[in-house]
Design an enzyme around this catalytic site. Sequence first.
Site, PDB file in Angstrom:
ATOM      1  N   GLU B 171       1.032  -1.245  -0.315  1.00 44.07           N
ATOM      2  CA  GLU B 171      -0.080  -0.284  -0.266  1.00 44.07           C
ATOM      3  C   GLU B 171       0.770   1.204   0.145  1.00 44.07           C
ATOM      4  O   GLU B 171       0.171   1.464  -0.555  1.00 44.07           O
ATOM      5  CB  GLU B 171      -1.367  -0.154   1.301  1.00 44.07           C
ATOM      6  CG  GLU B 171      -2.451  -0.866   0.396  1.00 44.07           C
ATOM      7  CD  GLU B 171      -3.093  -1.385   2.429  1.00 44.07           C
ATOM      8  OE1 GLU B 171      -2.542  -0.702   3.504  1.00 44.07           O
ATOM      9  OE2 GLU B 171      -3.625  -2.519   1.888  1.00 44.07           O
ATOM     10  N   ASP B 193       0.975   5.629   6.238  1.00 48.41           N
ATOM     11  CA  ASP B 193      -0.201   4.644   5.930  1.00 48.41           C
ATOM     12  C   ASP B 193      -0.542   4.212   6.987  1.00 48.41           C
ATOM     13  O   ASP B 193      -0.517   3.111   7.685  1.00 48.41           O
ATOM     14  CB  ASP B 193       0.290   4.198   4.882  1.00 48.41           C
ATOM     15  CG  ASP B 193      -0.801   3.223   4.376  1.00 48.41           C
ATOM     16  OD1 ASP B 193      -1.593   3.781   4.777  1.00 48.41           O
ATOM     17  OD2 ASP B 193      -0.692   2.468   3.375  1.00 48.41           O
TER      18      ASP B 193
END
Lengths: 417, 523
Positions: B171, B193
């Site tokens: 991600e 994140d």
Amino acid sequence: MAAGGGAGAIGARTPRLASDCDLEGLDLSPAEGFLLSRIDGHTPQALLRQVGGLPPDEVDRCIERWAESGLLVFVSSGPPARSGEGDSGFGEASASAARAPVAIDPQLEISAEAQQAALAMDAGLERPYHEILGVEPDADVRTIKRAYFGLSKEFHPDRYFRRDIGPYADVVERVFRRIVEAYELLSDPATRAEVQRDLAAAAQAPPEPQPEPPLETPAEEPAAEISRPRKRRTGPRPFSPLTRAFAQRRAKAKSFFEAGMAAYAEGRWLEAAGSVRLAIAFDPRNAVYKSRFVDVRQKVADVRFEQLTKEADSAMTFRDRGDALKLYEEALHYKPFDPQVNHTAARLAWLVADDPRRAKEYAVRACEVEPEQPEYRKTLGMIYKAAGLKANARRELQCALRLNPKDDEARAELKSL
Amino acid sequence: MSRVIGIDLGTTNSCVTVIENGQPTVIPNAGGYRTTPSMFAISHDGKRLVGHLAKRQAITNSRNTVYASKRLIGRRFDSAEVQKAIDLCPFEIVRGANDDPRIKIAGKTFTCPEIAGIILREMKRVAEEYIGEPVSEAVITVPAYFNDTQRQSTKDAGKIAGLEVLRIINEPTAAAMAYGATNRSEEKIAIYDLGGGTFDISVLDMSDGVIEVLATAGNTFLGGEDFDRRIVMHLLERFQEEESIDLRTDPMALQRLKDAAEKAKCDLSSRESTEVSLPFISSDDSGPRHLQLELDRGTLESLVDDLVQGTVKTVEACVQDAGLTPGDVDRVILVGGQTRMPLIQKTAGEFFGKGPHKGVNPDEVVAIGAAMQAEALVSDDKDLLLLDVTPLSLGIATAGGHFAKLIERNTTVPVRKTHIFTTTRDNQTAVKIRVLQGESDVAADNDLLGEFVLSGIRPAPQGGPEIDVCFDIDANGIVSVSATDLSTGKEQSITVNATGTLSQDEIQKIIEEHELYEVELKA
């Protein structure tokens, strides 16, 4: 590589020694001899400008002159670029093993230019790390990183994601691994110091197996001699430059061959094939290398065959069967007479690719190898039937029934004829 | 050529993106939302619901509504994480045949890849409706710290959804790709994140479309859901203090509290205080009871401060792993809805000594990056290149329960490494190669990816035989391991198909089942 520069076309072409060249009558300076020793049929001229040990324009001039005199020819970018060279040893297209003779092939989804660039890098993987990255030995980390990023754009396997690049898949991956290795070692100050120490040591004391100075060293020294060619005549010349160049090539070939045999003993067939191929490239006349290469190639073919059929099997369960057919067909390159794979390929060619002619060839071969196998006979019969060759179909189906009287499908097919 | 999509398969929400004329487009679902809840439910009348439909009925049907199943995927049933989830989740988690956690709702048992597959199928459908043609290929993102088993399981989920997964990417890396596509200068960036269920930090170096992952670290069991849970606990305690009623045993009340907690958390990102109002949350002899509380930002921050500080430790380690100091990082990009929280922006800003980059949408940037990677792989225009790394070290178990690492974490793939091992007993004729992934020196503390036996070793005194073990990770991240007895040339190898994931047969069976189900729906 910063290939090409202005004279792109010239830079992209790749010279090799003409097979019938006459080296006797030549008079070359050591620098020219060194350049000649770099010409191996893999390295394009653009790269030779960088690694030839002479100023780039001098390199161009020498190559031009030698080409005019018939000493060099250029590897064409057409298909079997090297067929003239290694004759019986490794030129046959029929069983091109995975890492073995890689030729420029315009059919592949990788441009001929990129193929040459990849081969040139591949041939130079033993060079010092900074040369692989194309930077100065004392380049700073930022320059090294830029070079690494630039080369990555060219040689990362993702560049050819899902492209059919045949044997270049291995070449590109091998080149990329080495680029990463070079980058990792040179971008870390600790490992870099080590690399530089090794390099300096190698420059001082040539390694055992090579009686001549190591290939990297002559870079600066001959350049000085060029400027005063007269002086050279006074000193004794133990080797003519060409003899020396060829001795170096033979030594290099020997070390590749030894590495190849070591890999062979350890069962790393792909690596063995690559090394022996390189050995042959450096010393094309050595019969021992050629004969061992036949063995090695067989092993590689076995491995590839196994891999491909395995992939094909999983394609059968997962992806579309067109893929599976392609994989089986590729597998048949390596073992053309495997009856089972021929049989499967026949069924797929018939049912999936709707190509009865191709299907027939595979089915016939399966039956030739195992004539007593009723399944194969039945498949062949059904393919004949689909192609409208009723007499042949009847013959094969009858044969299938004779071998396996309980086969109701074959009976039904026969009846419907 | 059919279109390729990028899917951010999130713990709480998922997002799908396609590249149109070189520009990424986030595809809204039928309700007009740009993200879809990663929820799946079977309603009282037996209907299967996904996304917003599932979320909407979650309160009244909490036992049959699955959420945050990404926290379970690819894990072992006995792992601490799964056991923790069993305590917290209103739906039932049972032990599967491969010792994997499975989810039982409405009397039917689902594997985790199956649940993820259902959500991916929904995202695929959203994309197909928008594009107007079938979509069969995708890049799917996972947390950087997912191990091989979790990645494989996600890949299986893609297959179940009828997608060919071109690549699984991390991600934060995806976020960096989205950023790097438009910002081509030479920079070092950090991606912080914090999503619904996972926390990742990656440090990357980029220049002119080439993106190199320098280091990556994270925690697959820390995310926005934990923040919500802290608020829920707080509300529970306050309610118990005031009303002497324990709502912990009431699933419906819990679900309402969870929704209210999430809402309050979001409110507090833009406001200093908010009201939590849940009328008729419970009742006793004296009649209905309402929960009505004031929650301010300070209280929230004190509730979650340790979680936020926990991320800082991980960030510190990661920056160090990258060989950098916080000041070397040119840009900090925050990804994931939870990073909207002012405390997190402040904390990240203080650590790196610079305010976070504002130019990306934290909910969508991951899916955008995934689509860009998909496009970069299949298109002819090779302008973006990701130099990805292995997130965890790989190696084998050796005598005495030790772990010998062959490939260190953060190594650029593709990579191949070999090492020679030997026997520990006289006349030992076989060795077991146990392939592990993780960072602990103790073999048992790492994840077992697979194992195989190399037999037929020629009898020799201990330490005599030489066994060459070769690890290979290809550009797709597929790990294969081979062991060769150097004296006999005998070789054994596996492509790591991690234990605990589904076999090909099982996947096929699930696909067929779901195909049947699709027919059922249309009828």
